[in-house]
Design a protein around this motif. Sequence first.
Motif, PDB file in Angstrom:
ATOM      1  N   GLN A 180       0.821  -1.204   0.000  1.00 34.47           N
ATOM      2  CA  GLN A 180       0.000   0.000   0.000  1.00 34.47           C
ATOM      3  C   GLN A 180       0.862   1.264   0.000  1.00 34.47           C
ATOM      4  O   GLN A 180       1.996   1.280   0.479  1.00 34.47           O
ATOM      5  CB  GLN A 180      -0.928   0.025   1.210  1.00 34.47           C
ATOM      6  N   VAL A 224       0.915   4.855   1.607  1.00 35.04           N
ATOM      7  CA  VAL A 224       0.336   5.395   2.838  1.00 35.04           C
ATOM      8  C   VAL A 224       0.983   6.738   3.164  1.00 35.04           C
ATOM      9  O   VAL A 224       2.206   6.881   3.090  1.00 35.04           O
ATOM     10  CB  VAL A 224       0.561   4.410   4.012  1.00 35.04           C
ATOM     11  N   ASP A 241      -3.678   4.932  -0.536  1.00 33.33           N
ATOM     12  CA  ASP A 241      -4.593   3.946   0.055  1.00 33.33           C
ATOM     13  C   ASP A 241      -5.111   4.420   1.400  1.00 33.33           C
ATOM     14  O   ASP A 241      -6.296   4.259   1.720  1.00 33.33           O
ATOM     15  CB  ASP A 241      -3.878   2.600   0.213  1.00 33.33           C
ATOM     16  N   ILE A 242      -4.226   4.994   2.206  1.00 30.99           N
ATOM     17  CA  ILE A 242      -4.604   5.471   3.544  1.00 30.99           C
ATOM     18  C   ILE A 242      -3.822   6.745   3.836  1.00 30.99           C
ATOM     19  O   ILE A 242      -2.645   6.864   3.489  1.00 30.99           O
ATOM     20  CB  ILE A 242      -4.254   4.449   4.653  1.00 30.99           C
ATOM     21  N   ARG A 296      -8.092   7.357  -0.108  1.00 31.72           N
ATOM     22  CA  ARG A 296      -9.153   6.343  -0.133  1.00 31.72           C
ATOM     23  C   ARG A 296      -9.708   6.072   1.262  1.00 31.72           C
ATOM     24  O   ARG A 296     -10.899   5.819   1.422  1.00 31.72           O
ATOM     25  CB  ARG A 296      -8.613   5.054  -0.762  1.00 31.72           C
ATOM     26  N   ARG A 297      -8.840   6.109   2.258  1.00 30.36           N
ATOM     27  CA  ARG A 297      -9.283   5.976   3.644  1.00 30.36           C
ATOM     28  C   ARG A 297      -8.588   7.046   4.474  1.00 30.36           C
ATOM     29  O   ARG A 297      -7.380   7.262   4.333  1.00 30.36           O
ATOM     30  CB  ARG A 297      -8.921   4.608   4.250  1.00 30.36           C
TER      31      ARG A 297
END
Length: 217
Positions: A26, A28, A104-105, A143-144
Amino acid sequence: MNTSPSPADPRQVIARRAAAEVRDGQLVNLGIGLPTLIPAFVPDGVQVWIHSENGIVGVGPQAARDQLDAELIDAGGGYVTLVPGGAIVDSATSFGIIRRGLLDITFLGALQVSRHGDLANWLVPGKVVAGIGGGAELAQKARRVIVTMPHCDKDGRAKIVERCDLPLTARRCVSRVITEHAVFDIGAEGLLLREILSDLSPAQLQAITAPFRDARP
């Protein structure tokens, strides 16, 4: 590196639980402060590509004294290293990564989070600050958005509130909140308790939190 936290250090409790959110491969982003502790607790064998908004993709561990490079710092001004395969990019490319929704985060700290997912994390009235920085972009485009923060402020006031009374960074952007006491999700159903991380009972937790529904298995 998977370090066991000290029970007396709530920041480590939060960082260890947050590290369980990441998955191999991911991309991040880590906000300033507490989120920078998360990489120390990522499980062995999981490679996470850490993005810093000032132009690094592949942030490595904090630099040791003999590794200091005045031109290699993260968004919070800390001296860092670069992992093999990492890259230095210009600001336009870095924010292009954010704006295209490729993160992703993003793990962000917060002053307040409302039970509906509103985020306030940049300004306390009367305090001098540099500005909102990239927080608004990160909060809207990742995304998050996972907030990692102490459950209460230094005066004992709840930070997960019915409505934020501090200037907002973004509205309805937070999907998960991790404190030293609990993990909450925020969605269409409002604030949901997913895990308790301390020895507080649900009733004790409710006394220092905006109204939530206990959604634990």
